[in-house]
Design a protein around this motif. Structure first.
Motif, PDB file in Angstrom:
ATOM      1  N   GLU A  50      -1.897  -0.727   3.025  1.00  0.00           N
ATOM      2  CA  GLU A  50      -1.041  -0.282   1.925  1.00  0.00           C
ATOM      3  C   GLU A  50       0.253  -1.085   1.925  1.00  0.00           C
ATOM      4  O   GLU A  50       0.981  -1.099   2.924  1.00  0.00           O
ATOM      5  CB  GLU A  50      -0.729   1.212   2.038  1.00  0.00           C
ATOM      6  CG  GLU A  50       0.172   1.680   0.888  1.00  0.00           C
ATOM      7  CD  GLU A  50       0.458   3.180   0.893  1.00  0.00           C
ATOM      8  OE1 GLU A  50       0.030   3.871   1.831  1.00  0.00           O
ATOM      9  OE2 GLU A  50       1.134   3.642  -0.051  1.00  0.00           O
ATOM     10  N   ASN A 109       1.133   0.538  -4.586  1.00  0.00           N
ATOM     11  CA  ASN A 109       1.674   1.701  -5.297  1.00  0.00           C
ATOM     12  C   ASN A 109       2.160   1.297  -6.680  1.00  0.00           C
ATOM     13  O   ASN A 109       2.834   0.278  -6.826  1.00  0.00           O
ATOM     14  CB  ASN A 109       2.843   2.297  -4.514  1.00  0.00           C
ATOM     15  CG  ASN A 109       2.386   2.924  -3.220  1.00  0.00           C
ATOM     16  OD1 ASN A 109       1.830   4.012  -3.207  1.00  0.00           O
ATOM     17  ND2 ASN A 109       2.580   2.208  -2.119  1.00  0.00           N
ATOM     18  N   GLU A 140      -2.605   2.689  -6.186  1.00  0.00           N
ATOM     19  CA  GLU A 140      -2.324   4.101  -5.926  1.00  0.00           C
ATOM     20  C   GLU A 140      -1.479   4.640  -7.078  1.00  0.00           C
ATOM     21  O   GLU A 140      -0.358   4.207  -7.297  1.00  0.00           O
ATOM     22  CB  GLU A 140      -1.589   4.264  -4.587  1.00  0.00           C
ATOM     23  CG  GLU A 140      -2.468   3.871  -3.419  1.00  0.00           C
ATOM     24  CD  GLU A 140      -1.931   4.343  -2.074  1.00  0.00           C
ATOM     25  OE1 GLU A 140      -0.917   5.067  -2.031  1.00  0.00           O
ATOM     26  OE2 GLU A 140      -2.534   3.961  -1.054  1.00  0.00           O
ATOM     27  N   LYS A 193      -5.996  10.842  -2.277  1.00  0.00           N
ATOM     28  CA  LYS A 193      -5.128  10.669  -1.127  1.00  0.00           C
ATOM     29  C   LYS A 193      -4.432  12.003  -0.861  1.00  0.00           C
ATOM     30  O   LYS A 193      -3.799  12.566  -1.753  1.00  0.00           O
ATOM     31  CB  LYS A 193      -4.101   9.567  -1.419  1.00  0.00           C
ATOM     32  CG  LYS A 193      -3.445   9.047  -0.162  1.00  0.00           C
ATOM     33  CD  LYS A 193      -3.094   7.568  -0.258  1.00  0.00           C
ATOM     34  CE  LYS A 193      -2.545   7.085   1.066  1.00  0.00           C
ATOM     35  NZ  LYS A 193      -2.167   5.680   1.079  1.00  0.00           N
TER      36      LYS A 193
HETATM   37 CA    CA Z   1       1.112   5.417  -1.476  1.00  0.00          CA
END
Ligand code: CA
Ligand code: C2E
Ligand code: CA
Length: 272
Positions: A50, A109, A140, A193
């Motif tokens: 990530e 993100n 995300e 998530k």
């Molecule tokens: Ca995240």
């Protein structure tokens, strides 16, 4: 009393204007960096990285997103910052392949505003530039992306999926409404998530355990993957693994670190 409050309010605004100017300059001077936090499968293999942005401030050092992301969102700077993050993250794919990590997803993100302002074109560009195979890039998204304009969100998400991008969504928001659950079924979302806030107190809070179980059951029904974030203890790791969470992320395994450190990360804390 009132004067005190408004004076404080005033100085908060002044400070935000100053930070905004600094942020604009920081974008120009290219002061943003990415750290990568590993995500592991149940059997502790690296499955994703990530990307988490940092501001390398010339005086204050490496600043976390809490210092600047909301100001970027309010001002619209997030569109440019998000575009850079996407490009920089995608650039790393070529470095995964020679390490035998070509299957590892790069996870980025995305803010609601960025989603609404050219995200699809930006993604198309990086997929082409870096020749990203299906599944290499993951976005995300938060629920706000969908709730703001569900029809348009659906179109963009379907187009993203056609480009081979997978989509993970934070369940923090999703659990709530029936309508959200309907979107969940209709939209090309690949993974849920579980937010850190539900993982934190797993050991002591029965309702958090119920929420995690419900998310995992929902994911199973809809055939989605589950990533639990914020795993800090052995208890949390074992509980989540036993309950069926497919992927785990958290300080227990690794903090956000440089790309080089993340790709050679040892998943288990070293035994002593
Ligand atoms: Ca995240
Ligand atoms: P997030 O997407 O929920 O990311 C997880 C945050 O939790 C990260 O904080 C990460 O460092 C932290 N974290 C991970 N594992 C643990 C753990 O075990 N314990 C604890 N206490 N914390 C853990 P970070 O890097 O400060 O990022 C904060 C938020 O800033 C992110 O939350 C995300 O919403 C936002 N953000 C970060 N990078 C970007 C970006 O490139 N674009 C956008 N739009 N937002 C970003
Ligand atoms: Ca989170």
């Amino acid at each position: 009393m009132h004067r005190g409050v408004s004076r404080r309010q005033h100085s908060v605004e002044q400070r935000q204007i100053a930070v905004l100017q600094e942020l604009r300059a920081a974008l120009e001077r290219k002061e943003f960096r990415l750290l990568f936090q590993p995500v592991f499968s149940r059997d502790l293999r690296l499955v994703a990285l990530e990307a988490l942005v940092r501001w390398e401030h010339p005086l204050r050092g490496l600043l976390p997103p809490s210092e600047f992301i909301s100001i970027c969102e309010e001002s619209g700077l997030i569109v440019e910052l998000g575009r850079r993050v996407l490009h920089e993250a995608a650039h790393h794919y070529a470095f995964l392949v020679p390490q035998g990590l070509g299957h590892v997803r790069l996870s980025v993100n995305v803010s609601a505003m960025q989603f609404a302002h050219g995200l699809l074109d930006d993604v198309r560009r990086v997929v082409e530039e870096f020749d990203l195979p299906f599944g290499a890039l993951e976005l995300e998204l938060t629920e706000s992306v969908i709730v703001d304009d569900p029809e348009r969100a659906a179109q963009v998400m379907v187009a993203l999926a056609e480009l081979g991008v997978t989509i993970a969504s934070a369940i923090a928001d999703f659990g709530v409404g029936y309508s959200s659950l309907r979107y969940l079924k209709r939209l090309p979302i690949h993974r849920l998530k579980i937010d850190r806030s539900f993982v934190n107190d797993l050991e002591s809070d029965e309702s958090d355990r119920s929420i995690c179980e419900a998310v995992i059951a929902l994911a199973r029904t809809l055939r989605l993957g589950v990533v639990a974030e914020g795993v800090e203890s052995i208890f949390q790791r074992d509980w989540l693994r036993t309950s069926g969470a497919g992927e785990l992320q958290g300080y227990l395994f690794a903090k956000p670190v440089s790309f080089a450190a993340a790709t050679s990360a040892e998943p288990e804390p070293s035994a002593m």
